[in-house]
Design a protein around this motif. Structure first.
Motif, PDB file in Angstrom:
ATOM      1  N   GLU A 230       0.072  -9.087  -8.218  1.00  0.00           N
ATOM      2  CA  GLU A 230       0.396  -9.126  -8.266  1.00  0.00           C
ATOM      3  C   GLU A 230       2.062 -10.427  -7.581  1.00  0.00           C
ATOM      4  OE1 GLU A 230      -1.717 -10.079  -4.183  1.00  0.00           O
ATOM      5  OE2 GLU A 230      -2.767  -8.300  -3.869  1.00  0.00           O
TER       6      GLU A 230
ATOM      7  N   ASP B 158       9.072  -3.580 -10.707  1.00  0.00           N
ATOM      8  CA  ASP B 158       9.271  -2.492  -9.256  1.00  0.00           C
ATOM      9  C   ASP B 158       9.310  -4.169  -7.940  1.00  0.00           C
ATOM     10  OD1 ASP B 158       9.061  -0.771 -10.257  1.00  0.00           O
ATOM     11  OD2 ASP B 158       6.551  -1.031 -10.917  1.00  0.00           O
ATOM     12  N   TYR B 159       9.233  -5.211  -8.403  1.00  0.00           N
ATOM     13  CA  TYR B 159       8.926  -6.586  -7.783  1.00  0.00           C
ATOM     14  C   TYR B 159      10.344  -6.868  -7.261  1.00  0.00           C
ATOM     15  CZ  TYR B 159       4.504  -5.710  -8.549  1.00  0.00           C
ATOM     16  OH  TYR B 159       2.561  -5.799  -8.820  1.00  0.00           O
TER      17      TYR B 159
ATOM     18  N   LEU C 272      10.631  -5.035  -2.696  1.00  0.00           N
ATOM     19  CA  LEU C 272       9.977  -6.029  -1.973  1.00  0.00           C
ATOM     20  C   LEU C 272      10.737  -6.947  -0.724  1.00  0.00           C
ATOM     21  CD1 LEU C 272       6.661  -7.180  -3.899  1.00  0.00           C
ATOM     22  CD2 LEU C 272       7.110  -5.511  -2.292  1.00  0.00           C
TER      23      LEU C 272
END
Length: 423
Positions: A349, A371-372, A377
């Motif tokens: 995470e 993807d972060y 996000l």
């Protein structure tokens, strides 16, 4: 290529015997709040150098205002910086590094046709495959081109031209760059191999500012590509050092020795095909899939697996089980005899890499997974401004610049990696 700017004469002035750096990280709903909250914490203004890194959660107008406000209210001799993905610990905000009574040589490298673009054109870097299976049959490109046309992945920088003001050996070099820093990094390594180099690759900003990157140069303007930075000539109390931590990397199997290679292509490991060895590791484990991303830890020539602090980690971009060839995403030539370690990326995470304790004299940079990013996000915008003293750092999805003593400087883009640097 190098812009001409006025600076102190570094050849005759004595070096200082101590170094004063101030670090501040601020968060707030607006850029103005961040700047004002930071200024309220300072006991002096007019630094010799101001580096500002801003999160990719504002607008082009905000970034222009940021540069203007800092120039007007802080009055630095030189201001450089850029837009990154997230700011250390607070995510949304700005991070400032201020040098007072420092011997500084700033530089700006503007983009041009003469600038060598190793990464964009993949000069000598065969097999770089994006967003596809990492282990697959390579095309017959090698057969078509021929090995005789491929000897080195490291395109020599000729001539070895240094930016003005960097003719003497510095204590360290800091830079904020687009994705093409290699020409300058190779030049610095050629002249000053034992000098630490550190920096960050700016975030991708085409949908934020309309430019691929957003950099603040020493003239007070904004650039969409190129590099900004400075060399420090102040004598540090302790030699600067760079430390790298690969949080998400997990070792696979034993180490191997390169027995045949060419440029960034490994042909044989321990006399066997490199790709075949990796496939056997994958097939022998129930928790591994060939669709994952795999990496290779590479130890410097003459060093073994006991020298982990000096190892570099690069992505495996493609492989050919038939020939055994394996392509490594690196701009440094591999060498026969080097020890390597297969690695895989564990699923983690997102954690802002600088959430761990940071030393008083340290700065910290991290790499975000694709993807972060702050786009994928989004972060919560705080209701009021807050400042964290003694903190300077940032995260970018495009990587960080790592130059350790006598090891070729690299762009580290392994997700969730962290780089700390003492000044």
């Amino acid at each position: 290529m190098f812009s001409s700017i006025t600076r102190k004469c570094l050849t005759k002035s004595p070096q200082y015997s101590r170094s004063y750096w101030t670090k501040l990280t601020a968060t707030g709903a607006t850029i103005e709040e961040c700047v004002q909250a930071s200024l309220d914490m300072l006991t002096q203004k007019k630094p010799d150098i101001c580096v500002v890194l801003a999160s990719k959660s504002y607008t082009l107008g905000n970034y222009r205002k940021l540069s203007q406000d800092l120039q007007a209210k802080l009055e630095p001799k030189y201001l450089i910086g850029g837009v990154i993905d997230r700011v250390a610990q607070v995510n949304h905000g700005i991070s400032l590094l201020l040098g007072f009574e420092e011997e500084i040589a700033p530089f700006t490298i503007k983009d041009s046709q003469d600038r060598l673009k190793i990464r964009s054109t993949s000069v000598g870097r065969w097999g770089r495959v994006e967003d596809t299976e990492r282990i697959k049959y390579q095309s017959d490109h090698i057969d078509k081109v021929g090995w005789e046309n491929f000897g080195s992945v490291s395109t020599p920088v000729q001539p070895f031209q240094l930016p003005p003001g960097l003719e003497n050996k510095p204590s360290f070099v800091f830079t904020v760059s687009d994705n093409e820093p290699d020409q300058l990094l190779q030049t610095l390594d050629h002249h000053y191999p034992d000098v630490s180099k550190v920096g960050i690759i700016g975030a991708s900003t085409p949908f934020v500012t309309g430019e691929p990157y957003t950099l603040f140069n020493s003239d007070g303007g904004i650039m969409g590509s190129g590099m900004v930075g400075f060399a420090c000539y102040t004598k540090l109390e302790k030699p600067s050092s760079v430390q790298v931590t690969h949080t998400a990397m997990e070792k696979m199997g034993d180490t191997f020795k390169i027995t045949r290679c060419r440029g960034n292509i490994i042909l044989d490991l321990d006399e066997g095909g490199a790709t075949g060895l990796l496939l056997r590791l994958i097939q022998g484990s129930s928790k591994l899939s060939k669709d994952e991303e795999f990496y290779l830890g590479i130890y410097p020539p003459g060093q073994d697996e006991n020298s982990e602090e000096d190892a570099t980690v690069s992505r495996i971009t493609s492989g050919d089980p038939g020939r055994g060839n394996m392509s490594i995403d690196t701009t440094a030539d591999l060498q026969v005899g080097q020890i390597v370690q297969f690695m895989r990326k564990r699923n983690l995470e997102f954690k802002n890499v600088s959430s761990d304790p940071i030393g008083k004299n340290e700065i910290v940079f991290g790499v975000s997974g694709k993807d972060y990013t702050i786009d994928a996000l989004p972060v919560k915008v705080p209701d009021e401004a807050n400042v964290i003293p003694q903190l300077f750092g940032a995260v970018s999805e495009n990587g960080v610049i790592v130059g350790r003593s006598n090891i070729p400087t690299e762009v580290l883009d392994v997700p969730f990696s962290k780089v700390t640097f003492n000044i």
